[in-house]
Design a protein around this motif. Structure first.
Motif, short mmCIF file in Angstrom:
data_model
loop_
_atom_site.label_atom_id
_atom_site.label_comp_id
_atom_site.label_asym_id
_atom_site.label_seq_id
_atom_site.Cartn_x
_atom_site.Cartn_y
_atom_site.Cartn_z
N GLN A 39 -8.55 -1.83 5.94
CA GLN A 39 -7.74 -2.76 5.17
C GLN A 39 -8.54 -3.38 4.02
O GLN A 39 -8.04 -3.53 2.91
N TYR A 40 -9.80 -3.73 4.31
CA TYR A 40 -10.66 -4.35 3.29
C TYR A 40 -11.88 -3.49 2.97
O TYR A 40 -12.71 -3.89 2.16
N VAL A 41 -11.98 -2.34 3.60
CA VAL A 41 -13.06 -1.39 3.33
C VAL A 41 -12.44 -0.15 2.72
O VAL A 41 -11.44 0.38 3.23
N ARG A 42 -12.98 0.31 1.61
CA ARG A 42 -12.45 1.49 0.95
C ARG A 42 -12.54 2.71 1.87
O ARG A 42 -13.63 3.09 2.31
N GLN A 43 -11.40 3.30 2.14
CA GLN A 43 -11.39 4.46 3.02
C GLN A 43 -11.91 5.68 2.29
O GLN A 43 -11.47 5.99 1.17
N HIS A 44 -12.84 6.37 2.90
CA HIS A 44 -13.40 7.59 2.32
C HIS A 44 -12.94 8.79 3.14
O HIS A 44 -12.30 8.64 4.18
N SER A 45 -13.26 9.97 2.67
CA SER A 45 -12.79 11.20 3.31
C SER A 45 -13.91 11.93 4.05
O SER A 45 -13.75 13.11 4.37
N ASN A 46 -14.98 11.22 4.32
CA ASN A 46 -16.17 11.86 4.90
C ASN A 46 -16.28 11.67 6.41
O ASN A 46 -17.28 12.03 7.01
N GLY A 47 -15.23 11.08 7.02
CA GLY A 47 -15.29 10.88 8.46
C GLY A 47 -16.52 10.09 8.85
O GLY A 47 -16.88 9.11 8.21
N ASN A 48 -17.18 10.52 9.91
CA ASN A 48 -18.42 9.86 10.32
C ASN A 48 -19.64 10.68 9.93
O ASN A 48 -20.71 10.56 10.53
N ASN A 49 -19.48 11.51 8.89
CA ASN A 49 -20.58 12.36 8.44
C ASN A 49 -21.47 11.64 7.44
O ASN A 49 -21.08 10.63 6.85
N PHE A 50 -22.64 12.19 7.22
CA PHE A 50 -23.64 11.56 6.36
C PHE A 50 -23.63 12.15 4.96
O PHE A 50 -23.04 13.20 4.70
N LEU A 51 -24.34 11.47 4.07
CA LEU A 51 -24.63 11.95 2.73
C LEU A 51 -26.12 12.25 2.64
O LEU A 51 -26.93 11.54 3.25
N SER A 52 -26.50 13.26 1.87
CA SER A 52 -27.92 13.57 1.72
C SER A 52 -28.35 13.72 0.27
O SER A 52 -29.54 13.77 -0.01
N ASP A 53 -27.39 13.79 -0.66
CA ASP A 53 -27.70 13.95 -2.08
C ASP A 53 -27.73 12.57 -2.73
O ASP A 53 -26.69 11.99 -3.05
N VAL A 54 -28.93 12.05 -2.96
CA VAL A 54 -29.05 10.69 -3.49
C VAL A 54 -28.70 10.62 -4.98
O VAL A 54 -28.63 9.53 -5.54
N THR A 55 -28.45 11.76 -5.62
CA THR A 55 -28.08 11.77 -7.03
C THR A 55 -26.57 11.76 -7.24
O THR A 55 -26.09 11.76 -8.37
N SER A 56 -25.80 11.76 -6.16
CA SER A 56 -24.35 11.85 -6.25
C SER A 56 -23.71 10.47 -6.38
O SER A 56 -24.16 9.50 -5.76
N ASN A 57 -22.62 10.38 -7.12
CA ASN A 57 -21.84 9.15 -7.18
C ASN A 57 -21.26 8.76 -5.83
O ASN A 57 -20.89 7.60 -5.61
N ASP A 58 -21.18 9.72 -4.91
CA ASP A 58 -20.70 9.42 -3.56
C ASP A 58 -21.59 8.42 -2.84
O ASP A 58 -21.16 7.78 -1.87
N MET A 59 -22.83 8.28 -3.31
CA MET A 59 -23.74 7.32 -2.70
C MET A 59 -23.27 5.88 -2.86
O MET A 59 -23.71 4.99 -2.14
N ARG A 60 -22.35 5.64 -3.80
CA ARG A 60 -21.87 4.27 -3.99
C ARG A 60 -20.99 3.84 -2.82
O ARG A 60 -21.28 2.86 -2.14
N CYS A 61 -19.88 4.55 -2.61
CA CYS A 61 -18.90 4.14 -1.60
C CYS A 61 -18.41 5.30 -0.75
O CYS A 61 -17.35 5.21 -0.14
N ASN A 62 -19.17 6.39 -0.71
CA ASN A 62 -18.88 7.58 0.07
C ASN A 62 -17.85 8.46 -0.64
O ASN A 62 -17.30 8.10 -1.67
N ILE A 63 -17.59 9.62 -0.06
CA ILE A 63 -16.74 10.62 -0.70
C ILE A 63 -15.32 10.09 -0.84
O ILE A 63 -14.70 9.67 0.14
N ASP A 64 -14.81 10.09 -2.06
CA ASP A 64 -13.49 9.57 -2.42
C ASP A 64 -13.39 8.06 -2.30
O ASP A 64 -12.30 7.49 -2.53
N GLY A 65 -14.48 7.38 -1.99
CA GLY A 65 -14.45 5.93 -1.88
C GLY A 65 -14.22 5.25 -3.22
O GLY A 65 -13.73 4.11 -3.26
N LEU A 66 -14.57 5.93 -4.30
CA LEU A 66 -14.35 5.34 -5.63
C LEU A 66 -12.88 5.45 -6.05
O LEU A 66 -12.45 4.80 -7.00
N LEU A 67 -12.11 6.27 -5.33
CA LEU A 67 -10.71 6.49 -5.69
C LEU A 67 -9.76 5.61 -4.90
O LEU A 67 -8.57 5.53 -5.23
N SER A 68 -10.25 4.96 -3.84
CA SER A 68 -9.35 4.27 -2.91
C SER A 68 -9.30 2.76 -3.11
O SER A 68 -8.72 2.04 -2.31
#
Length: 253
Positions: A39-68
Motif C-alpha cells: 500500500q505504501y511500498v512500491r510494488q516491484h516485479s522481482n518477487g523475493n529475488n535479489f539484484l546483482s548489477d549495481v549499475t542498473s536503475n533497478d537498484m533504486r526501487c527494484n525491478i519495475d519499482g520506478l513505474l509503480s
C-alpha cells in the motif's frame, strides 16, 4: 566444536534460495505496522529475488519499482518518528541492512529516484558481547529479522520522500557480482520543522561499484573479522551504526 550460533549461520548458507530470500512490503510507524502489503511500498516485479548489477536503475526501487509510484499511497509521518519495514519471509543471509532517503522535487508518486540519496541507518555486525562466540569472526545483528526499526532524523526537512530499504547479502560477495541486493522503496510525506541538509549523498546507481568496500569482500563471509558497509557516512553527522536489532514488531499475516 562450533558454537550454536556458528551452526545457525552455516545452516543459513546451505538453505535453498527461496527460503533465504526476502522482500519489504509494509512500513512501520511508531511501532505500528501500517496498511496492507504494497500500500505504501512500491510494488516491484522481482518477487523475493535479489539484484546483482549495481549499475542498473533497478537498484533504486527494484525491478519495475520506478513505474509503480502512481499506484502507491504516500503515508504522512513526522520528522523524528520511529519508522521501519516488515520483511516478507526473513533476513536469511549474512550482511547489513541500510536505509536511504531521497527527497522528491514535487509529488513523490512521480519521482524516479534520480536525485540525491542520503543514508540514515545501517544495521550490521553484532556487538562483541552480544554474539557470545568471542572468536573475532563477524556475526550479524540482521540475522533472521522479520522487522527492523530506525529513526527518521528530526532534522529531515518537510517534503515528500522515497524511503529505501537495502538489504545486502554477502555470502557470495568474495567474487565480482556475488553480492546480492534486496531493495524496495516506500513513499512518505514528512512534516516538521527540520532544516537539515541530508548528506553526504550518493546517486543510485552511480556511486556503488562492483569493487566497492562492503560489496566485494576479501574472503569468504564466514572468515571475515571486520566489515565496512558500502555507501556514504550516515546522516546526520555523528549518527552511529546500529549493532543491535530494534525489531520487536511482529507483522501480522
Amino acid at each position: 566444536m562450533k558454537s550454536f550460533l556458528e551452526i545457525l549461520f552455516f545452516g543459513a548458507a546451505l538453505v535453498t534460495p527461496g527460503c533465504a530470500h526476502w522482500t519489504y512490503d509494509r512500513i512501520i510507524v511508531n511501532d505500528q505496522v501500517i496498511g496492507e502489503p504494497w500500500q505504501y511500498v512500491r510494488q516491484h516485479s522481482n518477487g523475493n529475488n535479489f539484484l546483482s548489477d549495481v549499475t542498473s536503475n533497478d537498484m533504486r526501487c527494484n525491478i519495475d519499482g520506478l513505474l509503480s509510484g502512481t499506484n502507491t499511497s504516500t503515508y504522512p509521518v513526522n520528522a523524528g518518528d520511529k519508522l521501519g519495514f516488515t520483511i516478507k519471509d526473513t533476513f536469511g543471509h549474512p550482511g547489513p541492512q541500510q536505509v536511504y532517503i531521497s527527497k522528491a522535487p514535487a509529488n513523490v508518486k512521480d519521482y524516479d529516484g534520480s536525485g540525491n540519496w542520503a543514508k540514515i541507518y545501517t544495521l550490521s555486525n553484532c556487538e562483541t558481547d552480544g554474539c557470545g562466540t568471542g572468536d573475532g569472526i563477524v556475526k550479524w545483528a540482521t540475522y533472521r529479522a522479520q522487522t527492523f526499526n530506525f529513526e527518521l532524523p528530526a532534522e529531515t526537512p518537510a517534503g515528500e520522500y522515497l524511503l529505501r530499504a537495502e538489504g545486502l547479502a554477502i555470502h557470495a560477495a568474495q567474487k565480482i557480482k556475488g553480492a546480492q541486493f534486496y531493495v524496495a522503496c516506500a513513499q512518505i510525506k514528512v512534516a516538521g520543522n527540520g532544516t537539515g541538509l541530508p548528506g553526504p549523498t550518493i546517486k543510485i546507481p552511480g556511486d556503488y561499484t562492483e569493487n566497492s568496500t562492503g560489496i566485494l569482500i576479501p574472503k569468504i563471509w564466514s572468515q571475515i573479522t571486520d566489515y565496512t558497509s558500502p555507501g556514504p557516512s550516515l546522516w546526520p553527522e555523528g549518527t552511529e551504526e546500529a549493532h543491535v536489532l530494534d525489531g520487536k514488531v511482529k507483522p501480522s499475516d
